[in-house]
Scaffold this active site. Structure first.
Site, PDB file in Angstrom:
ATOM      1  NE  ARG A  91      -4.263   8.932  -1.144  1.00 31.77           N
ATOM      2  CZ  ARG A  91      -4.296   9.875  -0.281  1.00 31.77           C
ATOM      3  NH1 ARG A  91      -2.961   9.506  -0.053  1.00 31.77           N
ATOM      4  NH2 ARG A  91      -5.248  10.888   0.511  1.00 31.77           N
ATOM      5  CG  HIS A 109      -7.550  -8.777  -2.778  1.00 31.15           C
ATOM      6  ND1 HIS A 109      -6.784  -7.417  -2.813  1.00 31.15           N
ATOM      7  CD2 HIS A 109      -7.054  -9.483  -2.004  1.00 31.15           C
ATOM      8  CE1 HIS A 109      -5.674  -8.174  -1.539  1.00 31.15           C
ATOM      9  NE2 HIS A 109      -5.909  -9.079  -1.363  1.00 31.15           N
TER      10      HIS A 109
END
Length: 200
Positions: A91, A109
């Site tokens: 989200r 990431h």
């Protein structure tokens, strides 16, 4: 003792690595205060419960984003969370959410940012033909995969790799990098000038 709040949407392998490192004392003076998922079927929630951690599901489906964020922030505050760690949380946080925890939200990431932001970063890197990929732990700000970089781990892209093999090798480094970054941030011995993060 610092309280960590973990947000996840899936199996939560980075959460598991953090939990292992906390339990082993490799993230000293920290505890996982709460694990929150926006999906009831997230494997990470089952793992958290198995580990005896407080695990909450705050469903996002059909919810207004800001309203959902307010519920998540309320839960984080209730558990007195000092540092929020996104571990496969699918989200986008609203600007309001980010402002509630300035420089206290981390994300990992699977690329060397600013290369290949967004989804399927490993596949993007493989398709692009880069010779070096890796992972990045960064602060979360109002933009996607954008906040100041805390640390990065480089992973060579081998001729024998496919995107799945590369993703697995990057994930191994993610499991190391996230806890290292948490330690750096919890110690509080850092400064940010512009985009440059410097620990001391």
């Amino acid at each position: 003792m610092k309280n960590l709040g973990i947000l996840l949407s899936g199996r939560g392998s980075n959460f598991e690595a953090i939990a292992r490192n906390v339990a082993a004392g490799r993230v000293p003076n920290a505890r996982i205060a709460v694990v929150i998922s926006n999906r009831a079927d997230a494997g990470g929630i089952e793992t958290a419960r198995r580990l005896g951690l407080t695990a909450l599901v705050i469903p996002s489906k059909g919810q207004d984003r800001v309203e959902h964020d307010r519920k998540v922030v309320a839960a984080l505050r209730e558990h007195k969370v000092d540092l929020v760690c996104l571990a496969g949380y699918m989200r986008l946080l609203s600007p309001w959410f980010v402002q509630q925890f300035p420089r206290r939200i981390l994300n990992i990431h699977p690329s060397l940012l600013p290369a290949f932001p967004g989804l399927e970063a490993q596949e993007q890197a493989f398709a692009y033909g880069v010779k070096l990929s890796g992972c990045t732990v960064h602060f979360v700000d109002e933009e996607l995969d954008h906040g100041a970089i805390i640390l990065q781990k480089a992973v060579p892209v081998l001729d024998t790799d496919d995107e799945h093999i590369l993703a697995a090798r990057i994930l191994e480094q993610e499991h190391i990098a996230y806890s290292e970054a948490i330690n750096i941030v919890l110690q509080g011995k850092f400064e940010i000038a512009g985009r440059r993060f410097r620990s001391y």
